[in-house]
Scaffold this motif. Sequence first.
Motif, PDB file in Angstrom:
ATOM      1  N   ILE A  18       0.856  -1.181   0.000  1.00  0.00           N
ATOM      2  CA  ILE A  18       0.000   0.000   0.000  1.00  0.00           C
ATOM      3  C   ILE A  18       0.895   1.236   0.000  1.00  0.00           C
ATOM      4  O   ILE A  18       1.879   1.295   0.736  1.00  0.00           O
ATOM      5  CB  ILE A  18      -0.899   0.016   1.249  1.00  0.00           C
ATOM      6  CG1 ILE A  18      -1.832  -1.194   1.247  1.00  0.00           C
ATOM      7  CG2 ILE A  18      -1.694   1.306   1.346  1.00  0.00           C
ATOM      8  CD1 ILE A  18      -2.602  -1.363   2.538  1.00  0.00           C
ATOM      9  N   TYR A  19       0.543   2.220  -0.816  1.00  0.00           N
ATOM     10  CA  TYR A  19       1.217   3.505  -0.808  1.00  0.00           C
ATOM     11  C   TYR A  19       0.270   4.536  -0.197  1.00  0.00           C
ATOM     12  O   TYR A  19      -0.882   4.636  -0.603  1.00  0.00           O
ATOM     13  CB  TYR A  19       1.598   3.939  -2.229  1.00  0.00           C
ATOM     14  CG  TYR A  19       2.687   3.089  -2.826  1.00  0.00           C
ATOM     15  CD1 TYR A  19       4.024   3.424  -2.629  1.00  0.00           C
ATOM     16  CD2 TYR A  19       2.394   1.956  -3.565  1.00  0.00           C
ATOM     17  CE1 TYR A  19       5.044   2.648  -3.170  1.00  0.00           C
ATOM     18  CE2 TYR A  19       3.404   1.171  -4.109  1.00  0.00           C
ATOM     19  CZ  TYR A  19       4.714   1.525  -3.908  1.00  0.00           C
ATOM     20  OH  TYR A  19       5.716   0.753  -4.437  1.00  0.00           O
ATOM     21  N   VAL A  20       0.766   5.297   0.776  1.00  0.00           N
ATOM     22  CA  VAL A  20      -0.035   6.335   1.426  1.00  0.00           C
ATOM     23  C   VAL A  20       0.773   7.627   1.376  1.00  0.00           C
ATOM     24  O   VAL A  20       1.890   7.689   1.886  1.00  0.00           O
ATOM     25  CB  VAL A  20      -0.359   5.971   2.892  1.00  0.00           C
ATOM     26  CG1 VAL A  20      -1.189   7.065   3.534  1.00  0.00           C
ATOM     27  CG2 VAL A  20      -1.073   4.635   2.981  1.00  0.00           C
ATOM     28  N   GLU A  24      -3.545  11.813   2.582  1.00  0.00           N
ATOM     29  CA  GLU A  24      -4.486  10.768   2.158  1.00  0.00           C
ATOM     30  C   GLU A  24      -5.117  10.077   3.358  1.00  0.00           C
ATOM     31  O   GLU A  24      -4.534   9.996   4.436  1.00  0.00           O
ATOM     32  CB  GLU A  24      -3.778   9.720   1.291  1.00  0.00           C
ATOM     33  CG  GLU A  24      -3.433  10.216  -0.077  1.00  0.00           C
ATOM     34  CD  GLU A  24      -2.895   9.110  -0.976  1.00  0.00           C
ATOM     35  OE1 GLU A  24      -2.892   9.342  -2.186  1.00  0.00           O
ATOM     36  OE2 GLU A  24      -2.475   8.043  -0.487  1.00  0.00           O
ATOM     37  N   ILE A  26      -6.229   7.157   5.728  1.00  0.00           N
ATOM     38  CA  ILE A  26      -5.629   5.887   6.141  1.00  0.00           C
ATOM     39  C   ILE A  26      -6.505   5.276   7.227  1.00  0.00           C
ATOM     40  O   ILE A  26      -7.084   5.980   8.044  1.00  0.00           O
ATOM     41  CB  ILE A  26      -4.171   6.086   6.617  1.00  0.00           C
ATOM     42  CG1 ILE A  26      -3.489   4.753   6.854  1.00  0.00           C
ATOM     43  CG2 ILE A  26      -4.099   6.973   7.835  1.00  0.00           C
ATOM     44  CD1 ILE A  26      -1.985   4.852   7.080  1.00  0.00           C
ATOM     45  N   GLU A  37      -8.990   5.816  12.022  1.00  0.00           N
ATOM     46  CA  GLU A  37      -9.101   6.386  10.678  1.00  0.00           C
ATOM     47  C   GLU A  37      -8.761   7.854  10.721  1.00  0.00           C
ATOM     48  O   GLU A  37      -9.096   8.554  11.680  1.00  0.00           O
ATOM     49  CB  GLU A  37     -10.528   6.243  10.138  1.00  0.00           C
ATOM     50  CG  GLU A  37     -10.923   4.829   9.814  1.00  0.00           C
ATOM     51  CD  GLU A  37     -12.261   4.776   9.109  1.00  0.00           C
ATOM     52  OE1 GLU A  37     -12.352   5.322   7.980  1.00  0.00           O
ATOM     53  OE2 GLU A  37     -13.197   4.207   9.679  1.00  0.00           O
ATOM     54  N   ILE A  75      -3.128  -2.550   8.107  1.00  0.00           N
ATOM     55  CA  ILE A  75      -3.566  -1.350   7.389  1.00  0.00           C
ATOM     56  C   ILE A  75      -4.690  -1.775   6.452  1.00  0.00           C
ATOM     57  O   ILE A  75      -4.526  -2.721   5.672  1.00  0.00           O
ATOM     58  CB  ILE A  75      -2.415  -0.732   6.561  1.00  0.00           C
ATOM     59  CG1 ILE A  75      -1.222  -0.393   7.435  1.00  0.00           C
ATOM     60  CG2 ILE A  75      -2.918   0.471   5.774  1.00  0.00           C
ATOM     61  CD1 ILE A  75      -1.312   0.855   8.235  1.00  0.00           C
ATOM     62  N   ARG A  77      -6.648   0.757   4.646  1.00  0.00           N
ATOM     63  CA  ARG A  77      -6.517   1.814   3.646  1.00  0.00           C
ATOM     64  C   ARG A  77      -7.567   2.802   3.831  1.00  0.00           C
ATOM     65  O   ARG A  77      -8.107   3.550   4.067  1.00  0.00           O
ATOM     66  CB  ARG A  77      -6.560   1.265   2.225  1.00  0.00           C
ATOM     67  CG  ARG A  77      -6.398   2.329   1.191  1.00  0.00           C
ATOM     68  CD  ARG A  77      -4.915   2.620   0.967  1.00  0.00           C
ATOM     69  NE  ARG A  77      -4.785   3.395  -0.243  1.00  0.00           N
ATOM     70  CZ  ARG A  77      -4.173   4.551  -0.245  1.00  0.00           C
ATOM     71  NH1 ARG A  77      -3.636   5.031   0.820  1.00  0.00           N
ATOM     72  NH2 ARG A  77      -4.066   5.219  -1.357  1.00  0.00           N
TER      73      ARG A  77
END
Length: 77
Positions: A18-20, A24, A26, A37, A75, A77
Motif C-alpha cells: 500500500i502507498y499512502v 491521504e 488511512i 481512521e 492497514i 486503507r
Amino acid sequence: MIKSIEPCLKISQDDEVIYVCEGEHIHFITKDDTDIEGRFQHLELSKYDEEDDIIYILLDDNTQYNIGSSYIKRIIR
C-alpha cells in the motif's frame, strides 16, 4: 524538469503493498483491535533499529494521533 515531489509511505503487508501519501485517508487496526481512521500527516523515523517509527495521523475531529509502527496490526486503507 521536475514538476513536484510527493513524499509517500510504502507499506508492505502479508499479501499486498500500500502507498499512502501525505494528506491521504488511512485506516488501520491496532494490536488491541482498535479501529483508527484519519489523514496521514507524516512519519518520524526512529534513530535506532530497536525503536519504533512513529506515524502521525490527523483524526476526523482534528486531533492528532500518533502510533508506533509495531502497534499496528493491519492497514486497511
